[in-house]
Design an enzyme around this catalytic site. Structure first.
Site, PDB file in Angstrom:
ATOM      1  N   ASP A 121      61.861 -15.624 102.893  1.00 61.51           N
ATOM      2  CA  ASP A 121      62.403 -15.796 101.358  1.00 61.51           C
ATOM      3  C   ASP A 121      63.840 -15.133 101.509  1.00 61.51           C
ATOM      4  O   ASP A 121      64.043 -14.290 102.172  1.00 61.51           O
ATOM      5  CB  ASP A 121      61.607 -14.671 100.536  1.00 61.51           C
ATOM      6  CG  ASP A 121      61.699 -15.298  99.153  1.00 61.51           C
ATOM      7  OD1 ASP A 121      62.713 -15.391  98.702  1.00 61.51           O
ATOM      8  OD2 ASP A 121      60.523 -15.108  98.580  1.00 61.51           O
ATOM      9  N   ARG A 131      65.682 -14.957  98.627  1.00 68.57           N
ATOM     10  CA  ARG A 131      65.992 -14.894  97.204  1.00 68.57           C
ATOM     11  C   ARG A 131      66.495 -13.231  96.930  1.00 68.57           C
ATOM     12  O   ARG A 131      67.281 -13.037  96.088  1.00 68.57           O
ATOM     13  CB  ARG A 131      64.766 -14.968  96.388  1.00 68.57           C
ATOM     14  CG  ARG A 131      64.511 -16.563  96.093  1.00 68.57           C
ATOM     15  CD  ARG A 131      63.413 -16.804  95.208  1.00 68.57           C
ATOM     16  NE  ARG A 131      62.242 -16.415  95.893  1.00 68.57           N
ATOM     17  CZ  ARG A 131      61.012 -16.860  95.407  1.00 68.57           C
ATOM     18  NH1 ARG A 131      61.075 -17.083  94.246  1.00 68.57           N
ATOM     19  NH2 ARG A 131      59.839 -16.286  96.026  1.00 68.57           N
TER      20      ARG A 131
END
Ligand SMILES: [Zn+2]
Length: 495
Positions: A407, A409
């Protein structure tokens, strides 16, 4: 062309600048002294504007030698929007470079100083920020200029563009560590610096606030099934949902961003310089420029109910922080739960607003866990083609193999928008993500209740994702799937 008069004016501007810098840097100013700062800033801002109205005059040449601006012509043979000299980078203390002071976290827009990134001749000298407006869309502006459709000297006419709802100022705006990735004054730029803008100084809003009606088939369905009621206030009889919405472009205070990622400002600057293909040399050569407008997508805020009450701790607040997934959000792909979760967040927001509270959706442009759609589709292929099929047991592994992380983010900057809105408490947080939850709570905002996605809204093919996430520690009101359940939770085969 630079004249002696210009240079004399430049000297007097520098004099005021020095005064302002001294005043801005002194701590514990009294009210009288603050008033002096404001007056000095006003004088400075008046002086820095070109004196002859909207004419695009070379006010002070930032760097010798002198350049005469060529006229813009749309004829392809002699089209020349720029001067022949290219300024590759600038340095602090360079002759003709005198940035407007940037006092991040100051109590007024004037004391904080405007964000200035334009390399236009009337503004270059005063630039105090690296990057460009519009995030990645600055490239399309460049195409319009190169193609002769747009003069690089175009001055925007901001008539009637002011916010439909005026947010803030909120106390969080004055804490330089609470907000580091957006300009809290970004929607009030025209109001605060209108004289300068009219005189041709290139200062632009980084936030715009408007109103809209939403019409979505799932909301129509929810009305039909009586999960939502028509109140002709938030939901109209023809199924429209009324919202206030705001578009926010990123403005990074580099010191604060570095602190959020537990790194140094110099390492952050170097990494940004390298991974943008060396696009911004001033990240390295101008440590005195503290703010950066990065070439990435921003976010959109959707408010359901009375926006005046959003920061009131007595008002019940439902929040969904959603990261973009074009395939599902817009096109309805069933491999993930993104659109169902977004719609569920909207429905819960509407219900909260109709019960006298406020609902809030924050929509971040972080496609495919901020890895982008190309990486995302490569992962889909790798998942579907692997031995044993697409199972929850190997869900994250395939992303890690390709992207290096599962991920990208990193929710460290996400809570800034909540602080911009003045939020101190969330009653219902519609998200299963621990990363989001921990970022919000870690930034000092209380979350009363976490809400996961009801099972009946999860598409069959996306059970792989949801089980893998719950097993990985994502919030769920149900039980954690066992190892054998992860292996047996399989997505659809291609054939
Ligand atoms: Zn998705």
């Amino acid at each position: 062309m630079t004249s002696n008069t210009d240079l004399a004016e430049a000297d007097s501007v520098s004099f005021v600048l020095d005064d302002l810098k001294k005043l801005q840097s002194s701590e514990n100013l009294t009210e009288t002294e603050k008033e002096e700062v404001r007056k000095a800033a006003m004088t400075l801002l008046e002086k820095m504007a070109p004196t002859n109205g909207n004419e695009q005059k070379t006010y002070v040449e930032p760097i010798s030698p002198v350049v005469v601006q060529e006229p813009v012509s749309k004829s392809p043979t002699n089209f020349q929007p720029f001067s022949s000299r290219v300024v590759l980078t600038t340095y602090p203390n360079q002759m003709g470079i005198d940035p407007i002071p940037m006092n991040w976290g100051a109590k007024t827009a004037l004391e904080r100083g405007p964000i200035i990134v334009s390399r236009g001749s009337s503004t270059m000298k005063f630039r105090n920020s690296i990057g460009a407006h519009g995030g990645s869309y600055c490239i399309y502006r460049a195409l319009a200029v190169a193609g002769g459709d747009l003069s690089p000297h175009h001055v925007p006419d901001f008539t009637n563009t002011h916010p439909s709802y005026k947010f803030g100022p909120n106390p969080q705006w004055f804490d330089p560590k609470k907000i580091v990735s957006l300009d809290p004054w970004g929607h009030l730029v025209v109001e605060n610096f209108s004289d300068l803008i009219q005189k041709g100084v290139d200062i632009r809003p980084t936030i715009a606030v408007t109103k809209a009606n939403l019409k979505m088939s799932e909301i129509d369905e929810a009305i039909k099934l009586k999960r939502l009621v028509v109140d002709n206030d938030i939901v109209t009889s023809d199924g429209n949902v009324r919202v206030v919405k705001a578009a926010v472009e990123p403005v990074w205070h580099l010191k604060g961003v570095a602190e959020r990622f537990n790194t140094t400002e110099s390492l952050l600057r170097r990494a940004l310089f390298e991974d943008t293909g060396g696009m911004y040399p001033e990240l390295i050569t101008r440590p005195d420029m503290k703010t950066f407008l990065p070439p990435i997508g921003g976010l959109t805020v959707y408010i359901f109910g009375d926006a005046n009450k959003i920061s009131d701790p007595e008002t019940k607040l439902t929040v969904r922080v959603h990261d973009e997934c074009n395939g599902s959000d817009v096109f309805g792909s069933d491999i993930c739960t993104c659109r169902p979760y977004l719609i569920y967040g909207i429905e819960e927001s509407i219900k909260q607003a109709q019960a006298g509270g406020v609902g809030l959706i924050i929509y971040f442009r972080k496609e495919g866990r901020a890895l982008g759609e190309v990486t995302k589709y490569l992962v889909y292929n790798a998942r579907k083609r692997q031995d044993g099929g697409d199972t929850a047991a190997t869900y994250f592994k395939r992303t890690e193999c390709i992207a290096g992380v599962k991920d990208m983010r990193f929710q460290a900057l996400m809570p800034d928008v909540l602080h911009w809105l003045g939020i101190t408490k969330i009653d219902r947080f519609v998200s299963m993500s621990n990363m989001k939850y921990e970022a919000v709570v870690g930034s000092g905002i209380t979350i009363q209740e976490r809400i996961d996605l009801p099972d009946e809204l999860i598409p069959d093919d996306s059970m792989v994702e949801i089980k893998a996430k719950i097993a990985d520690g994502y919030f769920s009101s149900g039980t954690k799937p066992s190892e054998s359940e992860l292996v047996s939770t399989k997505g659809r085969n291609w054939n």
